[in-house]
Scaffold this active site. Structure first.
Site, short mmCIF file in Angstrom:
data_model
loop_
_atom_site.label_atom_id
_atom_site.label_comp_id
_atom_site.label_asym_id
_atom_site.label_seq_id
_atom_site.Cartn_x
_atom_site.Cartn_y
_atom_site.Cartn_z
N HIS A 1 0.71 -1.23 0.07
CA HIS A 1 0.05 0.08 -0.21
C HIS A 1 0.86 1.40 0.14
O HIS A 1 0.52 2.14 -0.89
CB HIS A 1 -0.95 -0.01 1.16
N LYS B 1 -18.39 -5.30 7.52
CA LYS B 1 -17.20 -6.22 7.38
C LYS B 1 -16.50 -6.24 8.53
O LYS B 1 -16.10 -5.06 9.02
CB LYS B 1 -16.16 -5.62 6.14
N ARG C 1 -2.95 -6.45 -7.74
CA ARG C 1 -1.76 -7.42 -7.67
C ARG C 1 -1.57 -8.38 -8.80
O ARG C 1 -0.48 -8.83 -9.01
CB ARG C 1 -1.93 -8.01 -6.14
N SER D 1 -3.04 -7.64 2.84
CA SER D 1 -3.42 -7.53 4.31
C SER D 1 -4.02 -8.91 5.09
O SER D 1 -3.44 -9.04 6.12
CB SER D 1 -4.63 -6.36 4.75
#
Length: 168
Positions: A26, A50, A99, A137
């Site tokens: 990030h 979430k 990614r 993450s």
């Protein structure tokens, strides 16, 4: 908006995400984006649907500490539609990190929806530098919870926060 007026405006980009936790990947994107735009807003979602590993306050603080040397960035939390948040902060660009090819389909859909909700918004896809391409993450959290060393994946101040949480 006229081209002349648009040229006088600051170019403001938003890099949204949960940043739970913020990773070196990030930070790589934030640093690179900060060279392209007048201002980069790191927009941390408070997504209530979430569950988060870190609280919103911890995520904001960890992110602020991780990018404190960058002068044209700021960290804000939000709990609304991203396009509304962007309009509220006069941002013209949404930055999304890719990614892997598998990220593209979802991000492409999201980009299209955002464009329909706010035609003034452009999405810029950025790929991480090669050494950060496999960091996520969720993988950092998994390594942490299984007792692995996360030093290569997060800034030292973030590692400290995460280790303090696991010790509790």
């Amino acid at each position: 908006m006229s081209d002349k007026l648009r040229g006088l405006m600051k170019k403001i980009a938003i890099y949204p995400g949960s940043f739970d936790p913020i990773t070196n990947g990030h930070i790589d994107l934030i640093k690179r984006a900060s060279t392209l735009f007048d201002e980069v807003i790191i927009a941390i979602t408070q997504n209530a649907s979430k569950s988060s590993f870190l609280s919103i306050e911890q995520r904001v603080s960890a992110t602020e500490n991780s990018i404190s040397k960058l002068t044209n960035t700021k960290v804000l939390s939000f709990n609304s539609l991203l396009v509304d948040f962007a309009r509220e902060h006069n941002a013209q660009i949404i930055i999304r990190g890719l990614r892997a090819v598998s990220d593209f389909e979802y991000e492409f859909q999201l980009s299209g929806m955002n464009k329909r909700l706010n035609p003034e918004i452009e999405t810029l896809f950025m790929t991480p530098s090669e050494e950060f391409a496999n960091i996520s993450s969720s993988l950092v959290r998994e390594i942490l919870l299984l007792g692995g060393d996360i030093s290569l994946f997060v800034p030292s101040e973030v590692k400290k926060i995460l280790l303090d949480i696991v010790k509790k």
